[in-house]
Every structure is written in structure tokens, then in C-alpha cells.
Design a protein around this motif. Structure first.
Motif, mmCIF file in Angstrom:
data_model
loop_
_atom_site.group_PDB
_atom_site.id
_atom_site.type_symbol
_atom_site.label_atom_id
_atom_site.label_comp_id
_atom_site.label_asym_id
_atom_site.label_seq_id
_atom_site.Cartn_x
_atom_site.Cartn_y
_atom_site.Cartn_z
ATOM 1 N N VAL A 332 -4.985 9.080 -22.345
ATOM 2 C CA VAL A 332 -5.767 10.157 -22.955
ATOM 3 C C VAL A 332 -7.236 9.755 -22.970
ATOM 4 C CG1 VAL A 332 -6.051 11.591 -25.002
ATOM 5 C CG2 VAL A 332 -3.791 10.703 -24.420
ATOM 6 N N PRO A 333 -8.089 10.512 -22.295
ATOM 7 C CA PRO A 333 -9.513 10.184 -22.295
ATOM 8 C C PRO A 333 -10.153 10.533 -23.643
ATOM 9 C CG PRO A 333 -9.153 12.257 -21.180
ATOM 10 C CD PRO A 333 -7.793 11.718 -21.507
ATOM 11 N N ALA A 334 -11.384 10.106 -23.846
ATOM 12 C CA ALA A 334 -12.108 10.468 -25.053
ATOM 13 C C ALA A 334 -12.229 11.988 -25.130
ATOM 14 C CB ALA A 334 -13.491 9.824 -25.051
ATOM 15 N N VAL A 335 -11.984 12.543 -26.326
ATOM 16 C CA VAL A 335 -12.015 13.991 -26.511
ATOM 17 C C VAL A 335 -12.960 14.323 -27.663
ATOM 18 C CG1 VAL A 335 -9.699 14.395 -25.591
ATOM 19 C CG2 VAL A 335 -9.983 13.874 -28.016
ATOM 20 N N GLY A 336 -13.385 15.569 -27.697
ATOM 21 C CA GLY A 336 -14.295 15.974 -28.762
ATOM 22 C C GLY A 336 -14.141 17.416 -29.170
ATOM 23 N N GLY A 337 -14.001 18.317 -28.191
ATOM 24 C CA GLY A 337 -13.883 19.733 -28.491
ATOM 25 C C GLY A 337 -12.452 20.190 -28.583
ATOM 26 N N ILE A 338 -12.211 21.152 -29.479
ATOM 27 C CA ILE A 338 -10.872 21.724 -29.646
ATOM 28 C C ILE A 338 -10.977 23.243 -29.551
ATOM 29 C CG2 ILE A 338 -8.826 21.897 -31.126
ATOM 30 C CD1 ILE A 338 -9.728 19.450 -32.610
ATOM 31 N N HIS A 339 -10.032 23.836 -28.825
ATOM 32 C CA HIS A 339 -9.962 25.300 -28.768
ATOM 33 C C HIS A 339 -8.507 25.719 -28.923
ATOM 34 C CE1 HIS A 339 -10.408 29.312 -26.388
ATOM 35 N NE2 HIS A 339 -10.437 29.492 -27.699
ATOM 36 N N ALA A 340 -8.229 26.438 -30.011
ATOM 37 C CA ALA A 340 -6.889 26.977 -30.252
ATOM 38 C C ALA A 340 -6.923 28.465 -29.975
ATOM 39 C CB ALA A 340 -6.459 26.714 -31.690
ATOM 40 N N SER A 341 -5.977 28.937 -29.174
ATOM 41 C CA SER A 341 -5.993 30.341 -28.751
ATOM 42 C C SER A 341 -4.637 30.995 -28.970
ATOM 43 C CB SER A 341 -6.372 30.419 -27.263
ATOM 44 O OG SER A 341 -6.307 31.741 -26.784
ATOM 45 N N GLY A 342 -4.631 32.131 -29.676
ATOM 46 C CA GLY A 342 -3.409 32.925 -29.865
ATOM 47 C C GLY A 342 -2.294 32.172 -30.560
#
Length: 563
Positions: A332-342
Motif C-alpha cells: 500500500v503506497p502512501a495515501v492522503g485523499g479519501i472519496h466515498a461515493s454512493g
């Protein structure tokens, strides 16, 4: 019938994981039980050849033979039972391990739904039943049937007429036992359910004893448990009385074979068609056959109970996991943004989130607020992939969350629960729980950064210790987070039950150690809004309409505005 067979396949699958050991033990015990047949045969020889034939040497040989047969039988049965006990312990441990692993993939409400809210009894009383069915049940039932067949064949060879006459009552005993067990199965299911309620009620009362005492409701709590206990005792008594009556009738019928064998065999001796040794051997074999039928009834009873227990366990094992799959990339690479849809989430038939939309930019701090029951905690669990939604998706920097193995994500995303678990051990052990391979210095640094430098690392706590303040508990949770050092931090109501001063101090600590992490805080406390970049509200519908939660804001399902 299909459900019962499936339940038996499931429950017996655990001891049969050790197929070689269980088969070896069963064969050894079968040989040991067959050794019992040697005693009547040797006795027959001793009487006809030794006593009536006047050969004292034969008497000595047969006496030694009976002794040897007894020793061999005892040794074989002991060794076989010891092997079975070992397998039983392994089978119980395997079942508990599978149950815990399954429950780890269920949400709290899902566990309650799957097991009637009594998960603990599944792990204790129901799991222990595997030990009993390994040492008895169908495995021993098969052994007893084979031994009974050997006894019957041996007796038929010696005196077929006497044997057949003596066995007639046993046919009714066998049929009666099966009938009784079928009738009592429903009562046993009810009894098991009542015992589960009793055990759960005791655990609930003890866990909340301070609440009970605070309102002076000790008598009420005791009365409530007494009612369940009385109902359990009454039903248990009814079942035992019913079984006792049937057992008495069947024992009277089951006692007929011996006098029948004596009468028929004795007449055969008088007629000269049989010997005294034959009579003694057949009577002994018939008596052993009677005992085997009694044992058979016990093992049939165990088999019926196994079905009930297995069906209860299967309600947990068949429950749908909150994570669709455990597979995925572990890199798992470094992450920062999250988007939850529906996002759609149902728990125990109740719609918690309904087509929710939520977005957090890398490095952003967001407050997620809303009324109790609006789904804040559930949304955090979805964002951290502690559970998968029924519909919709979550992406991290544009990559679907299900691309990664859920365990691997824990290094990048941590969801800190509202109530911190403090287990028996030192402060260092409690903090290092999050990352066992951490060094002592790394643990000390995390403890200091979390504001716990006033507590020594070797300070020991008891399970559910009461000598820590709510703020200190939260800081222990924060120290665990800092030890993992995730990219995204999700906090579930971290300032609940804290006074204003402690709340401010904790939030300031969170911001100080944040170091650019993406931060989402679910809270109803208005003061938290002053520590974040923006606030997003959850709206909940009326419970009577079926509680559903949607995110208010530009990305909301119902088009509300971001606050």
C-alpha cells in the motif's frame, strides 16, 4: 434433514481435521471393546472343558487368559481415549480460532444478529461441546454398533434360538430411544436458548454493576435473572422428568433379555442341545449387548445435541462478513485523499447510510458531525475499510480501497474508537499492542508525544482498569496511533465524556502530533469545529421511517449544503 446433515458435517469437520489420529484412536478402542467378547468365550471354555471336563490345567490357562484380556482391553481403551482427548482439545481450539476470526470480520451489531447477542456462549459452552462429541457422539456410536454386531454374531453362533428370543425386547428399546430423542430435541433447543440468556444476563449485570448500584436496582437485576433461571430450571426439570419416565419404561423392557436368555438357554441345556458353558456365554453376551444398547442411546443423545449446537454455531459462521474479501495487494503506497461515493450500509436490517458521498483532500482536517444514530461511526468504519458497504465505493487517492488487503491498510489508515481498550499489562505493552515490533525507545517517544510522560512505561494496569481518567485512556489510544504513524487518522468521538479543559488539551495534542496527516474527527462537540478546516454534517431520518443517514453538503445524497 439437509440442515441437520450440514450441521453434523460442520461440527465433525473439526475432529476430522486430524483424521489419522481420530481413525487410529477409534480402531484401537474398537479392538479394546472387542476384547470384552473374549471373556465370555474363555469362560465358556473354562466351564465345559475345565470344570465339567475335569481339566484343571485348562482352568489355569483360561483364568490367565481372562486376566490378560482384561489388561489388554483396559490398556487399549486408555490409549485410545488419550488420543481422542488430544484431538478433542485441538478441535475445540480450532473451532474457537475460526469463530473469533469470523467475528473479527463482523460488525458489533452483526455479531449480535448472528448469534442472538450471545457470542461469548458460542465461544465457551458451544465450543466445548466439540470435546464431548469427539470423545463420543457419532464416532463412538459407530464403534458401539460394530461391537454390538460382533456380540450378536458371536451369540448367534453359540445358540441362535436363545439369542434371537433375547433380542426381541431390544428392538423395542432401540426404536423407543430414537423416538424419545426426536421428541426431546425441540425441548433441548429451548433449554439451550434459556441457558444462553441466563449466562448473558449474568455477564451483563456484572459488567454494569456500577450502573445497577447507582440507581439502587440490585433487587430488580437479581429478580430478572431469577426469572430466567426459574424458567430454565422449570424447562430443564420437565425435560428430565419426561426422559426419566421414558427411561424407566425402556429399562424395564431392556431388562427382559437376561431372564429370557436364562429361560431359553436353560431349557436348551436341559434338552441337551446346548452346554452349561454355552448358557453362561450367551447370558454374558446378552447382558453386554444390553449395556451396549444403553451406551448407544447415550451416543444417539449426543448426536442429536451435536446437531443443535452445530446449528447455533453455523448462525455465526454463515453470517455475512462486513469485509467482502480479505484478498488484495499488501503493498500500500502512501495515501492522503479519501472519496466515498454512493455509500449504502445496512446493519441488522436497518439502513444506516443511504447513498452517502464524502470527500477529504490530502492533509485536510474535517469534522464529521450529526445527531446520535446518524451513522458517523459507521462511515468512519467504511472509510478505514473496517467494513465494506452494501453499495458504493471508497477510493484512496483515486484507487479503490478493495484493491488492497484490509490488514495492509492498517499501516496507512487507523480508526481510533471512542472507547479505548486497556488490557492487563504495562503501559508499554498496551501501547506496543498497535505495533509489537516497535522498540522501547519508539514506544517511549509515542507515549511522550501523546502527553503521557507522567506515567512510567512499566506501570501495570488491570483489565478494564478504573484508575485512569477518560483523557488518559484516550491518550493511550493516541500513543498507539503515533506508534503506527499512519497517513490518515480517523477519530471516533475522541472527546466524549471529557470536560472542556481536558477536551481542549487532547485536541491540541492531536493537532500538534498530526504532522500533515489527513484527519477526520467524528464528534458532536461544538468546540471541535475550531480545530479543523471544515465541517460536514450527517442528517438522519426519523427512526420510525427506518433510520438512514446521508451527508449534508455539496456531495450529499439529498443535495444539502456544506457547513
Amino acid at each position: 434433514m439437509n440442515d441437520s446433515l450440514r450441521a453434523l458435517r460442520f461440527i465433525y469437520g473439526y475432529p476430522l481435521r486430524y483424521r489419522r489420529e481420530i481413525i487410529t484412536a477409534t480402531v484401537i478402542m474398537f479392538i479394546g471393546l472387542l476384547g470384552n467378547i473374549a471373556v465370555p468365550l474363555l469362560t465358556r471354555y473354562a466351564i465345559d472343558i475345565g470344570v465339567l471336563g475335569g481339566k484343571s490345567g485348562s482352568l489355569l490357562v483360561t483364568s490367565v487368559g481372562v486376566l490378560a484380556a482384561g489388561i489388554a482391553t483396559t490398556a487399549l481403551l486408555h490409549y485410545g481415549k488419550r488420543m481422542r482427548f488430544n484431538v478433542a482439545s485441538k478441535a475445540v481450539n480450532d473451532l474457537r480460532e475460526d469463530m473469533v476470526r469470523k467475528m473479527m470480520h463482523l460488525g458489533p451489531a452483526d455479531v449480535a444478529e448472528a448469534s442472538g447477542g450471545r457470542a461469548l456462549t458460542r465461544l465457551i459452552s458451544d465450543a466445548v461441546s466439540v470435546r464431548g462429541l469427539t470423545n463420543g457422539g457419532l464416532l463412538e456410536l459407530a464403534n458401539q454398533l460394530l461391537v454390538m454386531l460382533a456380540m450378536l454374531v458371536t451369540a448367534l453362533i453359540i445358540d441362535p434360538r436363545t439369542t434371537l428370543l433375547a433380542c426381541i425386547p431390544m428392538v423395542f428399546v432401540v426404536i423407543g430411544n430414537f423416538t424419545v430423542q426426536l421428541r426431546l430435541q425441540r425441548a433441548f433447543i429451548e433449554l439451550k436458548s434459556q441457558f444462553t440468556k441466563l449466562l448473558a444476563g449474568v455477564g451483563e449485570s456484572l459488567a454494569n454493576i456500577n450502573v445497577v448500584k447507582s440507581y439502587g436496582r440490585e433487587a430488580d437485576a437479581s429478580d430478572r435473572l431469577n426469572k430466567v433461571n426459574e424458567a430454565h430450571t422449570t424447562r430443564d426439570g420437565q425435560m428430565k422428568r419426561t426422559y426419566s419416565r421414558w427411561e424407566a419404561v425402556l429399562n424395564v423392557i431392556g431388562g427382559l433379555p437376561t431372564p429370557i436368555a436364562l429361560w431359553a438357554g436353560g431349557n436348551a441345556v436341559l434338552d441337551g442341545t446346548s452346554t452349561v458353558g454355552d448358557l453362561v456365554a450367551v447370558v454374558a453376551l446378552v447382558m453386554m449387548f444390553q449395556m451396549s444398547v444403553h451406551m448407544l442411546a447415550m451416543h444417539v443423545n449426543g448426536a442429536f445435541r451435536s446437531v443443535v449446537t452445530a446449528q447455533r454455531l453455523l448462525r455465526v459462521m454463515d453470517a455475512r462478513s462486513v469485509l467482502a474479501t480479505g484478498e488484495g495487494s499488501t503493498d500500500v503506497p502512501a495515501v492522503g485523499g479519501i472519496h466515498a461515493s454512493g455509500i449504502v450500509v445496512d446493519v441488522a436490517g436497518r439502513r444506516i447510510l443511504d447513498r452517502a458521498e464524502f470527500r477529504v483532500e490530502p492533509g485536510e482536517a474535517v469534522l464529521l458531525t450529526g445527531p446520535t444514530g446518524s451513522g458517523k461511526s459507521t462511515l468512519l468504519h467504511v472509510l478505514a475499510r473496517l467494513r465494506d458497504p452494501e453499495a458504493g465505493s471508497v477510493t484512496y487517492d483515486g484507487v479503490d480501497a478493495r484493491t488492497y488487503a484490509s490488514e495492509a491498510l492498517r499501516r496507512r489508515i487507523v480508526c481510533l474508537p471512542q472507547r479505548q481498550w486497556i488490557f492487563e499489562g504495562t503501559l508499554e505493552e498496551n501501547v506496543r499492542f498497535a505495533r509489537p515490533e516497535a522498540t522501547r525507545q519508539e514506544t517511549a517517544d509515542a507515549v511522550e508525544a501523546a502527553g503521557l510522560s507522567h506515567i512510567p512505561l512499566d506501570r501495570r494496569f488491570g483489565a478494564s482498569t478504573l484508575d485512569l481518567s477518560a483523557g488518559e485512556r484516550q491518550r493511550i489510544g493516541l500513543a498507539r496511533v503515533l506508534l503506527v504513524d499512519p497517513d490518515i487518522l480517523l477519530l471516533d468521538n475522541p472527546t466524549a465524556n471529557l470536560d472542556a479543559q481536558t477536551e481542549a488539551a487532547l485536541l491540541e495534542t492531536v493537532l500538534r502530533v498530526r504532522r500533515g496527516r489527513t484527519l477526520v474527527i467524528a464528534s458532536q462537540q461544538p468546540a471541535v469545529a475550531g480545530y479543523v478546516d471544515r465541517t460536514v454534517s450527517l442528517a438522519s431520518s426519523e427512526p420510525s421511517a427506518g433510520a438512514t443517514a446521508t451527508l449534508a453538503g455539496a456531495t450529499s445524497a439529498d443535495g444539502g449544503k456544506e457547513s
